[in-house]
Design a protein around this motif. Structure first.
Motif, mmCIF file in Angstrom:
data_model
loop_
_atom_site.group_PDB
_atom_site.id
_atom_site.type_symbol
_atom_site.label_atom_id
_atom_site.label_comp_id
_atom_site.label_asym_id
_atom_site.label_seq_id
_atom_site.Cartn_x
_atom_site.Cartn_y
_atom_site.Cartn_z
ATOM 1 N N GLY A 92 60.520 5.504 47.209
ATOM 2 C CA GLY A 92 61.289 6.371 46.352
ATOM 3 C C GLY A 92 60.505 7.142 45.380
ATOM 4 N N LEU A 93 61.317 7.665 44.477
ATOM 5 C CA LEU A 93 60.595 8.403 43.422
ATOM 6 C C LEU A 93 59.733 7.522 42.415
ATOM 7 N N LYS A 94 58.458 8.030 41.972
ATOM 8 C CA LYS A 94 57.554 7.195 40.907
ATOM 9 C C LYS A 94 56.546 8.208 40.403
ATOM 10 N N PRO A 95 56.266 7.827 39.203
ATOM 11 C CA PRO A 95 55.227 8.644 38.663
ATOM 12 C C PRO A 95 53.938 8.561 39.198
ATOM 13 N N TYR A 97 53.128 -1.099 39.389
ATOM 14 C CA TYR A 97 54.178 -1.868 38.909
ATOM 15 C C TYR A 97 54.557 -1.753 37.369
ATOM 16 N N ASN A 98 53.715 -1.246 36.462
ATOM 17 C CA ASN A 98 53.898 -0.963 35.347
ATOM 18 C C ASN A 98 54.042 0.335 34.558
ATOM 19 N N GLY A 99 53.767 1.169 35.389
ATOM 20 C CA GLY A 99 53.448 2.533 35.150
ATOM 21 C C GLY A 99 55.011 3.172 34.713
ATOM 22 N N GLU A 100 55.651 3.127 35.516
ATOM 23 C CA GLU A 100 57.060 3.784 35.170
ATOM 24 C C GLU A 100 57.890 3.000 33.889
ATOM 25 N N GLN A 133 59.394 -3.088 38.901
ATOM 26 C CA GLN A 133 58.944 -2.352 37.922
ATOM 27 C C GLN A 133 59.217 -2.721 36.877
ATOM 28 N N ALA A 134 58.165 -3.122 35.798
ATOM 29 C CA ALA A 134 58.382 -4.048 34.357
ATOM 30 C C ALA A 134 57.324 -3.489 33.389
ATOM 31 N N TYR A 135 57.705 -3.550 32.291
ATOM 32 C CA TYR A 135 56.973 -3.030 31.065
ATOM 33 C C TYR A 135 56.000 -4.476 30.701
ATOM 34 N N LEU A 136 54.832 -4.172 30.039
ATOM 35 C CA LEU A 136 53.876 -5.058 29.490
ATOM 36 C C LEU A 136 54.079 -5.133 28.010
ATOM 37 N N GLN A 137 54.368 -5.916 27.258
ATOM 38 C CA GLN A 137 54.546 -5.589 25.768
ATOM 39 C C GLN A 137 53.064 -5.227 25.284
ATOM 40 N N THR A 138 51.888 -5.881 25.725
ATOM 41 C CA THR A 138 50.453 -5.586 25.189
ATOM 42 C C THR A 138 50.354 -3.847 25.454
ATOM 43 N N ASP A 139 51.130 -3.228 26.487
ATOM 44 C CA ASP A 139 50.867 -2.039 26.715
ATOM 45 C C ASP A 139 51.808 -1.125 25.581
ATOM 46 N N LEU A 140 53.049 -1.670 25.265
ATOM 47 C CA LEU A 140 53.745 -1.201 24.284
ATOM 48 C C LEU A 140 53.019 -1.101 22.965
#
Length: 634
Positions: free
Chosen positions: A201-204, A297-300, A255-262
C-alpha cells in the motif's frame, strides 16, 4: 447515486401463495483472476460454506442529500450533526428487505431454523453446503491457490432472482479476493502482509539521512520543518478549547512510533513536548511494537505524530493503533471500533479483506473484536490507502457509506491521495481486463480517496531555489501527487461546478481508454499540502521524507485548529468539509496551485491549473482565511 437504490416491491399478502418466480440476474461478476492467484480445483460439493448475505440499507439513495443537509454552508441545518442512534435507525434495512430474502431462502428449501438475522438486521447468514450455495446462486465455487501457498474459495459470478437482487448488496464468499495477502512465506520470518506492512500500500519515501538541520525559512526548498509549514499556511494560533476538541491519527501495526524518536524531534523543534506521547487507543490488539524497527516500520508513525503533535500543541492527539502483529487489520477493523453499528453493517467484516478477531489461526490477538469501543475524533487522518481496483465496487461502496455516516456525526475524515501520480500504489496501472501491471496504460485511482465522503489530500512542494513567499507547485520530487477520476464513484454534487470547469477549460489530452473520461465521476484530491523534504526523526537519525503521508496529517492539524476556534465560540465542529470548501463562500480560502503535474502510466498525468485540478485539488490551506470563514458559519 453511488449505491444500489432501495426499490420497494409489493409483498405477497395471500396466505399459502405460490413461491414467487422471477428471472435470474447477474448480481456481481469478476472480470479476471487477481495477479498471483490461479484456479486449482472445483470445490467439494459436500463442504460447508458460511454464506452471508448483506442486505440493502434503507435511505441509501438519500445519503448524499442527508449529508449535505448538515454539511452544506447554506443549509439551515449546517452543523446540526446526528447521533449514532439516529444514523443506525435511518439506514437500517426495511422489513420488506428482510422478509423478501428470508422468503427466497425458504422457497429454495432452506429451513427457517438455519437462517440467522444479525442483531442490527443488516445481515442474513446460514451455513450451506457448496451444492446448496451453487444452486442458490446459480454458480460454481472453485478453490484458488496463491503463490504464497494460501488458498481461497471464490466464484467468477453469481446470480439472484430479480426480485431478490434489489434487496441484496453483496453475498460472501463470492467473487471477492484478498485486498492484501495477510500471511505469506516471507523469508524474514515476519508473516504479516497487510496495510502498515513494509511494501504494502501507500507509504512514505526517504532520500536518506540529513547531515545537518537547516531549520530556517530561507532553506524551506531543501528541508521542511515546522517553521516552513507555519509560514506557508499562516498557522499562527494557540488552541484554547482542548478539552472539547479531538484529533485522531490512525496507524496500522506493524507501523509504530518510537518514543525516543518523538523526543529527538521535540528536543529540536518543540522542547515543551519532550516526553509527551499520544493517547493510544488499542484496536484489535494494536500496540506500539518495537520488535521491528527501521524506516519501513517507524517512518510513517514517526512522521505523522511528530508534525501533528507539534502543530496542534497543546491539543492532545489520539493514536488509533490498529491490528496485532499476526493478523494485522484493514480500514474496516478501524471503522468497527469507532462505530459499533458498522460491525454488522451489510454483514460485517469480510474475512477475505478484513482481519477477524479473535485470531482464528492462533498466535495473534485472542480478545474479542473491538466494536464501538473507541470514540471517533472530530478530525481523523489516515496516511494509508489501497488502489481502487484492489477492491470490488460493492466492498468499496459499503465502506464509503460508513465515511458518510461519520460525516453525519460530525467527523472530518482525511486520506492521502497516493504518491504515484495517475498510477496506483506500486506504480501499477490498469489493463483493459481490470488487472494491474507496471506496463498497464490506464490510470489507476486510489481508495478511499475516491470515496466522495472523505477529503482526499494531495501533495505540493516548495520549488528548488524558491522561497516560502512564492507559490508552491505540485510535488514532483521523489513522489507525484495522486489524483484523477474514480472508476467506481459518481461525481458528487458539491464538486460538479469545479470539475466541469476544469474539464471544459483544461480538457485532458487523454482518451476514454486511459481514464474515466465521462465527466461524471468523482475527481480527487480535494485539497493539498506540502509533501516534500520533511525532516523527521527516525530510529535515532533525521531523515528527509516525502509523501502525501505528510500532507494528510498536516492538513488534519490545520482543520483541528479551525475546530478549536469554532468550539471556543460555542459552535459545532466542521464535520464533513467538502460541500463547504467547494462552495462560493470559500473561494480564495486556499492557495491555488497552478504548476506541476502528476505523471504515471507512460504519461505526464494531469496538469495543475487555475481552480480545482486532479493533482492538487482546490489548493493548499490558507489558515487565517479558513478560520475566518468557518467562524462566520452557524
Amino acid at each position: 447515486m453511488l449505491f444500489l437504490p432501495l426499490l420497494t416491491l409489493a409483498l405477497l399478502s395471500v396466505a399459502f401463495a405460490e413461491p414467487r418466480v422471477s428471472p435470474l440476474v447477474t448480481h456481481e461478476k469478476r472480470s479476471h483472476t487477481p495477479a498471483g492467484w490461479s484456479r486449482s480445483r472445483r470445490h467439494d460439493s459436500a463442504a460447508v460454506l458460511p454464506l452471508r448475505i448483506g442486505l440493502v440499507q434503507s435511505n441509501m439513495d438519500k445519503l448524499e442529500e442527508l449529508l449535505l443537509d448538515v454539511s452544506g454552508p447554506e443549509s439551515a441545518n449546517y452543523g446540526k450533526h446526528w447521533s449514532a442512534g439516529k444514523v443506525a435507525q435511518t439506514f437500517a434495512p426495511s422489513r420488506e428487505t428482510v422478509d423478501t430474502v428470508r422468503e427466497w431462502l425458504g422457497d429454495s428449501g432452506i429451513e427457517p431454523s438455519r437462517i440467522k438475522l444479525s442483531g442490527a438486521r443488516t445481515w442474513i447468514e446460514l451455513n450451506a453446503t457448496i451444492e446448496e450455495a451453487e444452486r442458490l446462486l446459480n454458480t460454481e465455487y472453485h478453490v484458488y491457490s496463491h503463490f504464497t501457498g494460501k488458498e481461497h474459495v471464490a466464484c467468477d459470478s453469481y446470480q439472484l432472482p430479480e426480485h431478490v437482487s434489489k434487496h441484496v448488496d453483496l453475498v460472501l464468499p463470492s467473487i471477492h479476493f484478498d485486498a492484501v495477502i495477510k500471511r505469506d512465506n516471507n523469508p524474514s520470518g515476519h508473516t504479516l502482509r497487510n496495510i502498515g506492512q513494509p511494501g504494502v500500500g501507500l507509504k512514505p519515501k526517504t532520500t536518506g539521512t540529513v547531515s545537518s538541520i537547516l531549520n530556517q525559512l530561507e532553506a524551506c526548498d531543501q528541508q521542511i520543518t515546522l517553521i516552513c509549514l507555519r509560514a506557508l499556511y499562516g498557522i499562527v494560533y494557540e488552541p484554547v478549547a482542548t478539552s472539547k476538541n479531538s484529533y485522531g491519527i490512525v496507524e496500522y501495526t506493524p507501523q509504530a512510533y518510537l518514543q525516543t524518536d518523538l523526543n529527538m524531534f521535540f528536543g529540536n523543534f518543540t522542547p515543551n513536548l519532550v516526553g509527551s506521547s499520544p493517547k493510544m487507543v488499542s484496536i484489535d490488539g494494536g500496540y506500539a511494537q518495537t520488535e521491528y524497527t527501521g524506516f519501513d516500520y517507524n517512518g510513517e508513525s514517526d512522521l505523522d505524530l511528530q508534525y501533528a503533535m507539534s502543530l496542534v500543541d497543546p491539543q492532545p492527539i489520539t493514536l488509533y493503533q490498529t491490528g496485532d502483529m499476526v493478523e494485522g487489520a484493514s480500514f474496516n477493523n478501524f471503522l468497527d471500533a469507532i462505530d459499533g453499528s458498522y460491525c454488522t453493517f451489510e454483514g460485517g467484516d469480510d474475512p477475505n479483506y478484513d482481519s477477524i478477531y479473535p485470531d482464528p489461526y492462533g498466535g495473534g490477538y485472542e480478545g474479542p473484536e473491538d466494536c464501538g469501543t473507541a470514540t471517533p475524533a472530530y478530525v481523523i487522518s489516515t496516511s494509508y490507502g489501497y488502489n481502487e481496483a484492489d477492491l470490488s465496487p460493492a466492498y468499496a461502496a459499503r465502506q464509503c457509506a460508513e465515511y458518510a455516516k461519520l460525516g453525519l456525526m460530525g467527523t472530518t475524515v482525511l486520506y492521502s491521495s497516493g504518491d504515484d501520480g495517475v498510477a496506483g500504489n506500486g506504480d501499477l496501472c490498469l489493463n483493459s481486463d481490470g488487472s494491474q501491471t507496471a506496463n498497464g496504460t490506464m490510470f489507476n485511482p486510489s481508495f478511499p480517496g475516491t470515496c466522495p465522503y472523505v477529503t482526499s489530500v494531495g501533495a505540493t512542494q516548495v520549488n528548488p531555489g524558491a522561497s516560502v513567499a512564492e507559490p508552491e507547485s505540485a510535488c514532483m520530487q521523489v513522489i507525484y501527487s495522486g489524483g484523477g477520476f474514480s472508476n467506481y464513484f459518481a461525481m458528487p454534487s458539491y464538486q460538479a461546478a469545479a470539475v466541469e470547469h476544469y474539464l471544459t477549460a483544461y480538457p485532458p489530452p487523454y482518451t476514454a481508454s486511459q481514464y474515466n473520461a465521462t465527466g461524471k465521476s468523482r475527481g480527487f484530491p480535494d485539497v493539498a499540502a506540502n509533501g516534500a523534504n520533511y525532516v523527521v526523526a527516525i530510529d535515532g537519525e533525521f531523515e528527509l521524507v516525502f509523501g502525501t503521508s505528510a500532507s494528510s496529517p498536516v492538513t488534519g492539524s490545520i482543520l483541528t485548529l479551525v475546530n478549536d476556534a469554532r468550539l471556543a465560540a460555542g459552535k459545532s465542529p466542521i464535520g464533513f468539509i467538502n460541500p463547504t470548501i467547494y462552495s462560493p463562500a470559500f473561494t480564495g480560502a486556499f492557495h491555488d496551485i497552478t504548476t506541476g503535474s502528476n505523471p504515471g502510466c507512460g504519461t505526464i498525468g494531469f496538469n495543475a491549473t487555475a481552480g480545482w485540478d486532479p493533482v492538487t485539488g482546490l489548493g493548499t490551506p490558507d489558515f487565517p482565511q479558513l478560520v475566518a470563514r468557518w467562524l462566520a458559519l452557524p
